[in-house]
Design a protein around this motif. Sequence first.
Motif, mmCIF file in Angstrom:
data_model
loop_
_atom_site.group_PDB
_atom_site.id
_atom_site.type_symbol
_atom_site.label_atom_id
_atom_site.label_comp_id
_atom_site.label_asym_id
_atom_site.label_seq_id
_atom_site.Cartn_x
_atom_site.Cartn_y
_atom_site.Cartn_z
ATOM 1 N N TYR A 380 0.846 -1.194 0.000
ATOM 2 C CA TYR A 380 0.000 0.000 0.000
ATOM 3 C C TYR A 380 0.882 1.245 0.000
ATOM 4 N N THR A 381 0.384 2.276 -0.686
ATOM 5 C CA THR A 381 1.032 3.593 -0.633
ATOM 6 C C THR A 381 0.170 4.489 0.247
ATOM 7 N N ILE A 382 0.733 4.979 1.317
ATOM 8 C CA ILE A 382 -0.021 5.752 2.309
ATOM 9 C C ILE A 382 0.690 7.080 2.549
ATOM 10 N N THR A 383 -0.074 8.158 2.462
ATOM 11 C CA THR A 383 0.475 9.492 2.735
ATOM 12 C C THR A 383 -0.101 10.011 4.042
ATOM 13 N N LEU A 384 0.775 10.455 4.899
ATOM 14 C CA LEU A 384 0.383 10.930 6.231
ATOM 15 C C LEU A 384 0.898 12.341 6.452
ATOM 16 N N PRO A 385 0.223 13.121 7.323
ATOM 17 C CA PRO A 385 0.794 14.408 7.735
ATOM 18 C C PRO A 385 2.136 14.162 8.441
ATOM 19 N N ALA A 386 3.081 15.015 8.197
ATOM 20 C CA ALA A 386 4.398 14.856 8.812
ATOM 21 C C ALA A 386 4.309 14.865 10.337
ATOM 22 N N SER A 387 3.249 15.492 10.863
ATOM 23 C CA SER A 387 3.093 15.583 12.318
ATOM 24 C C SER A 387 2.502 14.319 12.940
ATOM 25 N N ASP A 388 2.011 13.384 12.086
ATOM 26 C CA ASP A 388 1.358 12.186 12.613
ATOM 27 C C ASP A 388 2.385 11.070 12.824
ATOM 28 N N GLY A 389 3.254 11.290 13.761
ATOM 29 C CA GLY A 389 4.291 10.294 14.053
ATOM 30 C C GLY A 389 3.727 8.995 14.610
ATOM 31 N N TRP A 394 2.958 3.174 13.968
ATOM 32 C CA TRP A 394 2.067 2.023 13.904
ATOM 33 C C TRP A 394 2.350 1.201 12.650
ATOM 34 N N LEU A 395 2.558 1.873 11.527
ATOM 35 C CA LEU A 395 2.855 1.166 10.280
ATOM 36 C C LEU A 395 4.180 0.412 10.377
ATOM 37 N N HIS A 396 5.159 1.024 11.004
ATOM 38 C CA HIS A 396 6.445 0.345 11.181
ATOM 39 C C HIS A 396 6.300 -0.876 12.086
ATOM 40 N N ALA A 397 5.410 -0.777 13.072
ATOM 41 C CA ALA A 397 5.242 -1.859 14.038
ATOM 42 C C ALA A 397 4.449 -3.027 13.482
ATOM 43 N N HIS A 398 3.495 -2.760 12.580
ATOM 44 C CA HIS A 398 2.579 -3.791 12.141
ATOM 45 C C HIS A 398 2.766 -4.215 10.683
ATOM 46 N N GLY A 399 3.624 -3.570 9.966
ATOM 47 C CA GLY A 399 3.842 -3.926 8.568
ATOM 48 C C GLY A 399 5.311 -3.845 8.216
ATOM 49 N N GLU A 400 5.593 -4.056 6.950
ATOM 50 C CA GLU A 400 6.961 -3.945 6.447
ATOM 51 C C GLU A 400 7.046 -2.685 5.582
ATOM 52 N N VAL A 415 4.218 0.382 2.125
ATOM 53 C CA VAL A 415 4.194 -0.565 3.229
ATOM 54 C C VAL A 415 3.413 -1.821 2.839
ATOM 55 N N ARG A 416 3.923 -2.970 3.266
ATOM 56 C CA ARG A 416 3.201 -4.225 3.076
ATOM 57 C C ARG A 416 2.406 -4.516 4.342
ATOM 58 N N LEU A 417 1.100 -4.744 4.173
ATOM 59 C CA LEU A 417 0.206 -5.019 5.294
ATOM 60 C C LEU A 417 -0.752 -6.139 4.938
ATOM 61 N N GLY A 418 -1.135 -6.920 5.944
ATOM 62 C CA GLY A 418 -2.218 -7.862 5.755
ATOM 63 C C GLY A 418 -3.527 -7.102 5.625
ATOM 64 N N ALA A 419 -4.526 -7.743 5.016
ATOM 65 C CA ALA A 419 -5.809 -7.070 4.801
ATOM 66 C C ALA A 419 -6.435 -6.631 6.123
ATOM 67 N N ARG A 424 -7.668 -2.234 9.965
ATOM 68 C CA ARG A 424 -7.518 -1.646 11.304
ATOM 69 C C ARG A 424 -6.875 -0.258 11.226
ATOM 70 N N PHE A 425 -5.898 -0.124 10.307
ATOM 71 C CA PHE A 425 -5.248 1.183 10.150
ATOM 72 C C PHE A 425 -6.227 2.224 9.619
ATOM 73 N N GLU A 426 -7.063 1.794 8.675
ATOM 74 C CA GLU A 426 -8.065 2.720 8.136
ATOM 75 C C GLU A 426 -9.044 3.161 9.228
ATOM 76 N N ARG A 427 -9.454 2.201 10.070
ATOM 77 C CA ARG A 427 -10.351 2.556 11.172
ATOM 78 C C ARG A 427 -9.664 3.496 12.145
#
Length: 434
Positions: A380-389, A394-400, A415-419, A424-427
């Motif tokens: 997945y390609t995910i764009t986040l605000p720079a302030s949302d550390g 979370w992405l580093h902890a739960h995906g590759e 990032v590679r994530l399971g479905a 869960r990340f979207e929620r």
Amino acid sequence: MSTGFERDRDEFARGARAVVVLPDRGDSSRDADARLEESAGLAAAIGLEVVDRVALRVRQPRPATLIGSGQVEELATRVAMEDASLVVVDAALTPIQQRNLETGLKAKVIDRTGLILEIFGERAATAEGRLQVELAHLDYQSGRLVRSWTHLERQRGGFGFLGGPGETQIEADRRMIRDRMARLRRELEQVSRTRGLHRERRQRAPWPVIALVGYTNAGKSTLFNRLTGAHVMAENLLFATLDPTLRQISLPGLDKAILSDTVGFVSDLPTQLVAAFKATLEEVVSADLLIHVRDIAHPDTEAQRTDVEGVLAELGVTDTTPRFEAWNKLDLLDDDDRAAVLADAARRDGVMTISALTGEGVDALVEAVAAKLTEGHRRYTITLPASDGASLAWLHAHGEVVDQHDADETVTVEVRLGAEDHARFERRLAERAE
């Protein structure tokens, strides 16, 4: 002169001279010499000195003594010649058979179930383990009542199978046993609830749980130590590990996983122990992946595999749980056997060849486990605000996280994530946006 079974327990402490007897009915797939070796190993595990090993052919088990009267006389002569105070019978004995053999052999007699329970009694290191083993012991002895019950007040390892004279106050003993078993079951129910809460917290985490299972002395603890850098007791000793040990490890594509080292299984594992250790072995039932560690150098490795699979089925582990077989102890094979094992493993799915002692093949096993646990992961390609550390962490902890680009106000990650994790990340993002 007193007989062996009338002597004080102190004479049956570590170093007692023991004769190991294998009643061989000729209907086992196991090698008789290997079975005798295992029985001697079980005896050595509680410090007994094995001075003789005897395989006796039993065509028809005798209700009174299991073996024939002539065999009892022959065995009694060997026991006397070796000045042995204990006879270990590698079979399940009825209380009547045990008492008759003690009379005929003039020595203490202990069967396979009693021996295994005695080992567990000495080895249990935690309060939970001691509760489990004591419950199993009481269940086993409740129909026998051929020993005194003073051990219930003793603060020591083991449970006194090997001594104690009494057959007095049997009804009082039975009542005391029933009451004690009821209290132990209540305490273990609390243990099970506590484990359930811990498991729920881990599942919310959610880090995958990998359970090492296998026959006793297959090398599980050695592999556990190599993968975790821990120092769990790992010796060439049957039942070196009783209490479960959990450690956090990192795997390729997974920030964290939980590795669990469990008690080793054994052929004819007493049903009392399987029942008592259910709370501990729930870690196996709920695991995301099993690694079945096998001693591929053992002559009975296939029979051991069958025993382990049988216990797993008894525990409720289904075939849907992903698993690998780790064929361990390559370092013990000669060149011809090694070549045959490697060729056989190459033809099978889910089989890895390793030496937990030398580290050979362990890296490949780790990669295979990681690949299995991350199966179905999408990129997945995910764009986040720079302030949302927090979300980035979370992405580093739960995906590759494969790639990351930082801009002035945004961070874009590949990032590679399971479905399930992606959902869960979207929620999580939606909840933070509310």
